[in-house]
Design a protein around this motif. Structure first.
Motif, mmCIF file in Angstrom:
data_model
loop_
_atom_site.group_PDB
_atom_site.id
_atom_site.type_symbol
_atom_site.label_atom_id
_atom_site.label_comp_id
_atom_site.label_asym_id
_atom_site.label_seq_id
_atom_site.Cartn_x
_atom_site.Cartn_y
_atom_site.Cartn_z
ATOM 1 N N ASP A 212 -43.927 -21.699 42.441
ATOM 2 C CA ASP A 212 -45.179 -22.444 42.494
ATOM 3 C C ASP A 212 -45.058 -23.688 43.364
ATOM 4 O OD1 ASP A 212 -47.347 -21.235 40.570
ATOM 5 O OD2 ASP A 212 -45.402 -20.932 39.624
ATOM 6 N N ASN A 213 -43.847 -24.160 43.572
ATOM 7 C CA ASN A 213 -43.606 -25.214 44.554
ATOM 8 C C ASN A 213 -43.949 -24.679 45.942
ATOM 9 O OD1 ASN A 213 -42.652 -27.280 46.180
ATOM 10 N ND2 ASN A 213 -40.561 -27.244 45.395
ATOM 11 N N ASN B 6 -47.656 -24.265 46.322
ATOM 12 C CA ASN B 6 -48.442 -25.509 46.204
ATOM 13 C C ASN B 6 -49.442 -25.453 45.052
ATOM 14 O OD1 ASN B 6 -47.250 -26.932 48.395
ATOM 15 N ND2 ASN B 6 -48.465 -25.694 49.819
ATOM 16 N N THR B 7 -49.014 -24.863 43.941
ATOM 17 C CA THR B 7 -49.841 -24.835 42.738
ATOM 18 C C THR B 7 -50.083 -26.268 42.265
ATOM 19 O OG1 THR B 7 -48.895 -22.707 42.095
ATOM 20 C CG2 THR B 7 -49.981 -23.967 40.359
ATOM 21 N N SER B 8 -51.313 -26.554 41.861
ATOM 22 C CA SER B 8 -51.643 -27.904 41.409
ATOM 23 C C SER B 8 -51.191 -28.115 39.962
ATOM 24 C CB SER B 8 -53.148 -28.150 41.502
ATOM 25 O OG SER B 8 -53.832 -27.384 40.514
ATOM 26 N N THR B 9 -51.098 -29.374 39.572
ATOM 27 C CA THR B 9 -50.730 -29.718 38.193
ATOM 28 C C THR B 9 -51.689 -29.089 37.201
ATOM 29 O OG1 THR B 9 -49.707 -31.815 38.831
ATOM 30 C CG2 THR B 9 -50.494 -31.633 36.565
ATOM 31 N N GLU B 10 -52.980 -29.228 37.456
ATOM 32 C CA GLU B 10 -53.982 -28.724 36.513
ATOM 33 C C GLU B 10 -53.937 -27.202 36.411
ATOM 34 O OE1 GLU B 10 -55.560 -30.554 34.468
ATOM 35 O OE2 GLU B 10 -54.890 -32.434 35.369
ATOM 36 N N GLU B 11 -53.742 -26.536 37.533
ATOM 37 C CA GLU B 11 -53.686 -25.076 37.508
ATOM 38 C C GLU B 11 -52.456 -24.603 36.733
ATOM 39 O OE1 GLU B 11 -53.619 -21.209 40.551
ATOM 40 O OE2 GLU B 11 -53.570 -23.247 41.361
ATOM 41 N N TYR B 12 -51.332 -25.256 36.933
ATOM 42 C CA TYR B 12 -50.103 -24.874 36.226
ATOM 43 C C TYR B 12 -50.284 -25.039 34.718
ATOM 44 C CZ TYR B 12 -45.061 -24.214 35.597
ATOM 45 O OH TYR B 12 -43.823 -23.717 35.225
ATOM 46 N N SER C 175 -41.311 -30.664 43.677
ATOM 47 C CA SER C 175 -42.769 -30.767 43.701
ATOM 48 C C SER C 175 -43.244 -31.704 42.598
ATOM 49 C CB SER C 175 -43.412 -29.389 43.496
ATOM 50 O OG SER C 175 -44.784 -29.503 43.163
ATOM 51 N N GLU D 260 -46.291 -32.123 41.769
ATOM 52 C CA GLU D 260 -47.357 -31.409 41.052
ATOM 53 C C GLU D 260 -46.789 -30.548 39.919
ATOM 54 O OE1 GLU D 260 -50.845 -31.317 41.490
ATOM 55 O OE2 GLU D 260 -50.549 -33.079 42.751
#
Length: 266
Positions: A158-159, A162-168, A207, A209
């Motif tokens: 996910d790094n 570029n997965t976002s914090t909220e999506e993760y 990352s 995020e």
């Protein structure tokens, strides 16, 4: 097209892990299933560093009573663990011995279903590994297995994505729900894991995020606990190929997991 291709690859990887597991069963020593009810049970999953992708030349065999749950049966544990992908070393046998050495358990059973190279979305609701997670949990419930700790190590892919914090966080909560909706209330230990050498130009390979998502999960939910910060294990001698842990890295990795369990026990 790329998303479909990634899903196909992940499906093939998980199917291969099961096939490899079945192939190895005949070479493993089966033990009485009742032993699982007398042991501390670790449910382990995520991506490659939760599976058998450690240094292949240093396979580990636990010295204490450590078992490997696979498809409804129990076996004496050794690397590579049945049920997870990879042919190399795993951290979980070392973790299990460490828990026993520290008197945190008398014997340990590992339920490993980690799959190399997958994003969190593969395990989340709607992902191609979600049913594997659900079916394994249902099987444990049917067999009245008490899970003591749920250990999650994932984030490297996910790094890259570029997965976002909220999506993760959102996706992880659907994973958490699988356990809770099936009556498993064990503590969930989430490792802080994002380091990947392909992302070395940004934040030294880590990352913010992903790290923030993993930290926030532990801060915002009483049943989720912070696990090892394995982003710190980024020295050359700790990573066999830049991504996966060397034997020395696995020993450090395992020590951090044992410390995480000790914090919960206190």
């Amino acid at each position: 097209i790329m998303k479909w291709f990634g899903t196909l690859i992940a499906c093939l990887i998980s199917a291969t892990a099961l096939a490899q597991g079945y192939d190895k069963v005949e070479k493993r020593e089966k033990v009485d299933f009742e032993n699982i009810h007398k042991s501390t049970v670790l449910f382990t999953f995520g991506q490659s560093n939760s599976a058998n992708h450690g240094q292949w030349s240093h396979l580990y065999t636990p010295v204490h009573e450590v078992y490997n749950y696979f498809q409804g049966n129990l076996y004496k544990a050794k690397d590579p663990f049945l049920g997870a992908t990879g042919e190399g070393g795993s951290v979980w046998g070392i973790v299990a011995d460490g828990l026993i050495d520290k008197k945190l358990a008398e014997r340990v059973t590992v339920v490993p279903i980690g799959v190399g190279g997958v994003e969190i979305g593969a395990w989340a609701k709607g992902g191609n590994l979600h049913e594997l997670l659900c079916s394994t949990v249902r099987q444990l419930v049917e067999k009245k297995v008490h899970v003591d700790y749920i250990c999650w190590h994932q984030g490297e892919s996910d790094n890259i994505r570029n997965t976002s914090t909220e999506e993760y966080i959102s996706q992880f909560l659907t994973i958490r729900e699988v356990f809770r909706s099936n009556g498993i209330d064990a503590p969930i230990i989430v490792a802080v894991a994002s380091y990947h050498p392909d992302c070395i130009d940004e934040n030294f390979g880590c990352s913010d995020e992903i790290r923030n998502a993993q930290i926030r999960l532990a801060e915002e939910y009483d049943d989720i606990y912070l696990g090892p910060d394995t982003d710190q294990l980024n020295q050359l001698y700790q990573r066999a190929d830049g991504v996966h842990f060397s034997y020395l890295g696995q020993k450090e990795h395992a020590r951090l997991w044992v410390e995480s369990v000790l914090r919960i026990k206190k």
